[in-house]
Design a protein around this motif. Sequence first.
Motif, PDB file in Angstrom:
ATOM      1  N   MET A 234       0.862  -1.200   0.000  1.00 65.12           N
ATOM      2  CA  MET A 234       0.000   0.000   0.000  1.00 65.12           C
ATOM      3  C   MET A 234       0.891   1.241   0.000  1.00 65.12           C
ATOM      4  O   MET A 234       1.635   1.498   0.943  1.00 65.12           O
ATOM      5  CB  MET A 234      -0.910   0.007   1.231  1.00 65.12           C
ATOM      6  CG  MET A 234      -1.872   1.171   1.289  1.00 65.12           C
ATOM      7  SD  MET A 234      -2.920   1.106   2.749  1.00 65.12           S
ATOM      8  CE  MET A 234      -3.952   2.542   2.471  1.00 65.12           C
ATOM      9  N   HIS A 235       0.836   2.043  -1.088  1.00 65.11           N
ATOM     10  CA  HIS A 235       1.763   3.164  -1.221  1.00 65.11           C
ATOM     11  C   HIS A 235       1.438   4.313  -0.288  1.00 65.11           C
ATOM     12  O   HIS A 235       2.230   5.237  -0.138  1.00 65.11           O
ATOM     13  CB  HIS A 235       1.769   3.653  -2.678  1.00 65.11           C
ATOM     14  CG  HIS A 235       0.485   4.289  -3.112  1.00 65.11           C
ATOM     15  ND1 HIS A 235      -0.628   3.569  -3.431  1.00 65.11           N
ATOM     16  CD2 HIS A 235       0.149   5.599  -3.263  1.00 65.11           C
ATOM     17  CE1 HIS A 235      -1.611   4.394  -3.779  1.00 65.11           C
ATOM     18  NE2 HIS A 235      -1.172   5.626  -3.679  1.00 65.11           N
ATOM     19  N   GLU A 236       0.266   4.295   0.374  1.00 62.38           N
ATOM     20  CA  GLU A 236      -0.094   5.353   1.312  1.00 62.38           C
ATOM     21  C   GLU A 236       0.262   4.981   2.750  1.00 62.38           C
ATOM     22  O   GLU A 236      -0.063   5.739   3.671  1.00 62.38           O
ATOM     23  CB  GLU A 236      -1.598   5.641   1.223  1.00 62.38           C
ATOM     24  CG  GLU A 236      -2.085   6.073  -0.151  1.00 62.38           C
ATOM     25  CD  GLU A 236      -1.577   7.450  -0.545  1.00 62.38           C
ATOM     26  OE1 GLU A 236      -1.069   8.150   0.352  1.00 62.38           O
ATOM     27  OE2 GLU A 236      -1.674   7.808  -1.720  1.00 62.38           O
ATOM     28  N   PHE A 237       0.932   3.843   2.970  1.00 65.39           N
ATOM     29  CA  PHE A 237       1.206   3.397   4.333  1.00 65.39           C
ATOM     30  C   PHE A 237       2.041   4.401   5.132  1.00 65.39           C
ATOM     31  O   PHE A 237       1.829   4.544   6.344  1.00 65.39           O
ATOM     32  CB  PHE A 237       1.885   2.026   4.325  1.00 65.39           C
ATOM     33  CG  PHE A 237       1.922   1.378   5.675  1.00 65.39           C
ATOM     34  CD1 PHE A 237       0.763   0.910   6.274  1.00 65.39           C
ATOM     35  CD2 PHE A 237       3.115   1.252   6.376  1.00 65.39           C
ATOM     36  CE1 PHE A 237       0.782   0.328   7.525  1.00 65.39           C
ATOM     37  CE2 PHE A 237       3.150   0.672   7.635  1.00 65.39           C
ATOM     38  CZ  PHE A 237       1.981   0.211   8.205  1.00 65.39           C
ATOM     39  N   PRO A 238       3.008   5.108   4.526  1.00 61.77           N
ATOM     40  CA  PRO A 238       3.713   6.146   5.306  1.00 61.77           C
ATOM     41  C   PRO A 238       2.769   7.187   5.886  1.00 61.77           C
ATOM     42  O   PRO A 238       2.991   7.682   7.007  1.00 61.77           O
ATOM     43  CB  PRO A 238       4.672   6.761   4.290  1.00 61.77           C
ATOM     44  CG  PRO A 238       4.943   5.665   3.326  1.00 61.77           C
ATOM     45  CD  PRO A 238       3.635   4.931   3.199  1.00 61.77           C
ATOM     46  N   LEU A 239       1.704   7.538   5.154  1.00 60.58           N
ATOM     47  CA  LEU A 239       0.734   8.500   5.678  1.00 60.58           C
ATOM     48  C   LEU A 239      -0.081   7.896   6.815  1.00 60.58           C
ATOM     49  O   LEU A 239      -0.486   8.609   7.740  1.00 60.58           O
ATOM     50  CB  LEU A 239      -0.194   8.972   4.557  1.00 60.58           C
ATOM     51  CG  LEU A 239       0.450   9.866   3.498  1.00 60.58           C
ATOM     52  CD1 LEU A 239      -0.573  10.263   2.436  1.00 60.58           C
ATOM     53  CD2 LEU A 239       1.051  11.112   4.138  1.00 60.58           C
ATOM     54  N   VAL A 240      -0.341   6.594   6.752  1.00 62.50           N
ATOM     55  CA  VAL A 240      -1.024   5.917   7.856  1.00 62.50           C
ATOM     56  C   VAL A 240      -0.184   6.039   9.121  1.00 62.50           C
ATOM     57  O   VAL A 240      -0.689   6.411  10.191  1.00 62.50           O
ATOM     58  CB  VAL A 240      -1.284   4.439   7.512  1.00 62.50           C
ATOM     59  CG1 VAL A 240      -1.842   3.693   8.722  1.00 62.50           C
ATOM     60  CG2 VAL A 240      -2.248   4.310   6.337  1.00 62.50           C
ATOM     61  N   LEU A 241       1.103   5.743   9.004  1.00 61.15           N
ATOM     62  CA  LEU A 241       2.000   5.847  10.153  1.00 61.15           C
ATOM     63  C   LEU A 241       2.117   7.281  10.643  1.00 61.15           C
ATOM     64  O   LEU A 241       2.050   7.559  11.851  1.00 61.15           O
ATOM     65  CB  LEU A 241       3.388   5.316   9.774  1.00 61.15           C
ATOM     66  CG  LEU A 241       3.512   3.815   9.545  1.00 61.15           C
ATOM     67  CD1 LEU A 241       4.939   3.465   9.156  1.00 61.15           C
ATOM     68  CD2 LEU A 241       3.098   3.028  10.781  1.00 61.15           C
ATOM     69  N   PHE A 242       2.281   8.208   9.715  1.00 55.11           N
ATOM     70  CA  PHE A 242       2.437   9.613  10.090  1.00 55.11           C
ATOM     71  C   PHE A 242       1.234  10.124  10.863  1.00 55.11           C
ATOM     72  O   PHE A 242       1.374  10.696  11.959  1.00 55.11           O
ATOM     73  CB  PHE A 242       2.658  10.450   8.834  1.00 55.11           C
ATOM     74  CG  PHE A 242       2.447  11.918   9.039  1.00 55.11           C
ATOM     75  CD1 PHE A 242       3.213  12.624   9.945  1.00 55.11           C
ATOM     76  CD2 PHE A 242       1.467  12.604   8.325  1.00 55.11           C
ATOM     77  CE1 PHE A 242       3.018  13.985  10.143  1.00 55.11           C
ATOM     78  CE2 PHE A 242       1.265  13.953   8.518  1.00 55.11           C
ATOM     79  CZ  PHE A 242       2.035  14.650   9.431  1.00 55.11           C
ATOM     80  N   THR A 243       0.047   9.926  10.318  1.00 59.23           N
ATOM     81  CA  THR A 243      -1.144  10.469  10.968  1.00 59.23           C
ATOM     82  C   THR A 243      -1.396   9.812  12.317  1.00 59.23           C
ATOM     83  O   THR A 243      -1.710  10.494  13.301  1.00 59.23           O
ATOM     84  CB  THR A 243      -2.373  10.299  10.063  1.00 59.23           C
ATOM     85  OG1 THR A 243      -2.522   8.918   9.685  1.00 59.23           O
ATOM     86  CG2 THR A 243      -2.236  11.140   8.798  1.00 59.23           C
ATOM     87  N   LEU A 244      -1.246   8.498  12.403  1.00 64.57           N
ATOM     88  CA  LEU A 244      -1.512   7.812  13.666  1.00 64.57           C
ATOM     89  C   LEU A 244      -0.477   8.173  14.734  1.00 64.57           C
ATOM     90  O   LEU A 244      -0.824   8.384  15.900  1.00 64.57           O
ATOM     91  CB  LEU A 244      -1.536   6.299  13.456  1.00 64.57           C
ATOM     92  CG  LEU A 244      -2.752   5.743  12.699  1.00 64.57           C
ATOM     93  CD1 LEU A 244      -2.619   4.235  12.527  1.00 64.57           C
ATOM     94  CD2 LEU A 244      -4.054   6.081  13.420  1.00 64.57           C
ATOM     95  N   LEU A 245       0.792   8.242  14.343  1.00 61.07           N
ATOM     96  CA  LEU A 245       1.837   8.570  15.320  1.00 61.07           C
ATOM     97  C   LEU A 245       1.694  10.006  15.826  1.00 61.07           C
ATOM     98  O   LEU A 245       1.814  10.268  17.040  1.00 61.07           O
ATOM     99  CB  LEU A 245       3.215   8.361  14.707  1.00 61.07           C
ATOM    100  CG  LEU A 245       3.656   6.903  14.526  1.00 61.07           C
ATOM    101  CD1 LEU A 245       4.933   6.826  13.710  1.00 61.07           C
ATOM    102  CD2 LEU A 245       3.850   6.226  15.880  1.00 61.07           C
ATOM    103  N   MET A 246       1.432  10.943  14.927  1.00 60.99           N
ATOM    104  CA  MET A 246       1.270  12.330  15.351  1.00 60.99           C
ATOM    105  C   MET A 246       0.026  12.497  16.219  1.00 60.99           C
ATOM    106  O   MET A 246       0.055  13.179  17.254  1.00 60.99           O
ATOM    107  CB  MET A 246       1.188  13.240  14.129  1.00 60.99           C
ATOM    108  CG  MET A 246       2.522  13.523  13.478  1.00 60.99           C
ATOM    109  SD  MET A 246       3.695  14.386  14.568  1.00 60.99           S
ATOM    110  CE  MET A 246       2.846  15.943  14.835  1.00 60.99           C
ATOM    111  N   GLN A 247      -1.069  11.879  15.812  1.00 60.07           N
ATOM    112  CA  GLN A 247      -2.295  11.996  16.595  1.00 60.07           C
ATOM    113  C   GLN A 247      -2.157  11.293  17.931  1.00 60.07           C
ATOM    114  O   GLN A 247      -2.695  11.754  18.941  1.00 60.07           O
ATOM    115  CB  GLN A 247      -3.466  11.431  15.786  1.00 60.07           C
ATOM    116  CG  GLN A 247      -3.850  12.316  14.613  1.00 60.07           C
ATOM    117  CD  GLN A 247      -4.614  11.592  13.538  1.00 60.07           C
ATOM    118  OE1 GLN A 247      -5.222  10.539  13.773  1.00 60.07           O
ATOM    119  NE2 GLN A 247      -4.606  12.135  12.321  1.00 60.07           N
TER     120      GLN A 247
END
Length: 278
Positions: free
Chosen positions: A1-14
């Motif tokens: 999934m090419h959007e997985f970095p955004l999954v990590l970014f949003t969850l970690l920041m939130q």
Amino acid sequence: MHEFPLVLFTLLMQGAVGVMLMLCLTAGLMPRSGQATLVTRPALLGVGIAAGLGLIASTLHLGYPLNAFNALRHLSSSWLSREIALAGVFMALLGLSFLMMMMKRRAPWPLLWLVTLVGLADVVAMASIYCHASVTTWQHVNTWAMFLGSVVLIGSALTLLRLACRPVLNNQTAQALSRRLSLLALTAVLIRLLIQPAYYHFLAHAAVPVTFPLQSLAAFDASAGLRLAGWCCSSGGALLLMINLTRPHGPRSGQTTGCLLILLGELLLRLAFFRIDV
């Protein structure tokens, strides 16, 4: 999934913002306990590491990560620029808080509240990026509800897990703290669930741009199972936390399981959120 970095970014920041929010919301319980507060160096260090890893993950989504600073040129018109700037301020204030904790063995609560408010503003800007994008499934208040809900759910779950793994309060104060955090988690789940009927109604009548290359609505339908699993984990985890409150002297396994289910639910729902292509 090419959007997985955004999954990590949003969850970690939130999650980082969520832990800070929980620390501030539960501060009033600490003086009455006569014990050490939850605002310790390890807690602030953990928040900083999570936020730092989130920012690193966000750069992995870019073709040229070194060009990320170019986004700061449009603060007056770009939610992306505002989000990057607020994330930088959040990290700077968090570093200042940790430095004061190291030097004075405590961090002033006004500063910690300022860190939290800047973090919440960053999450709002983050959600606004997606609400103003051309992806149909993101253009709804549900996006703000999901992102801000993650702040509460991840923050409360991680704080409860820390209490379960390393109790630092007397039994009465720990119960009051668990009750407050569990109610916050349940409230966040209920608010997001109440928004879902309006969200589905919006999607049913949404006009999809003809030139948009990704099939966001088709991907939304295809990820129904993933989304359902996420909602079941999130709701089940919140219910377990509430059930655990009725057994104050019982084992902590129910609280731990509920927290882990909430965290798993957030991951599954975020994966479904970023699935916009089939």
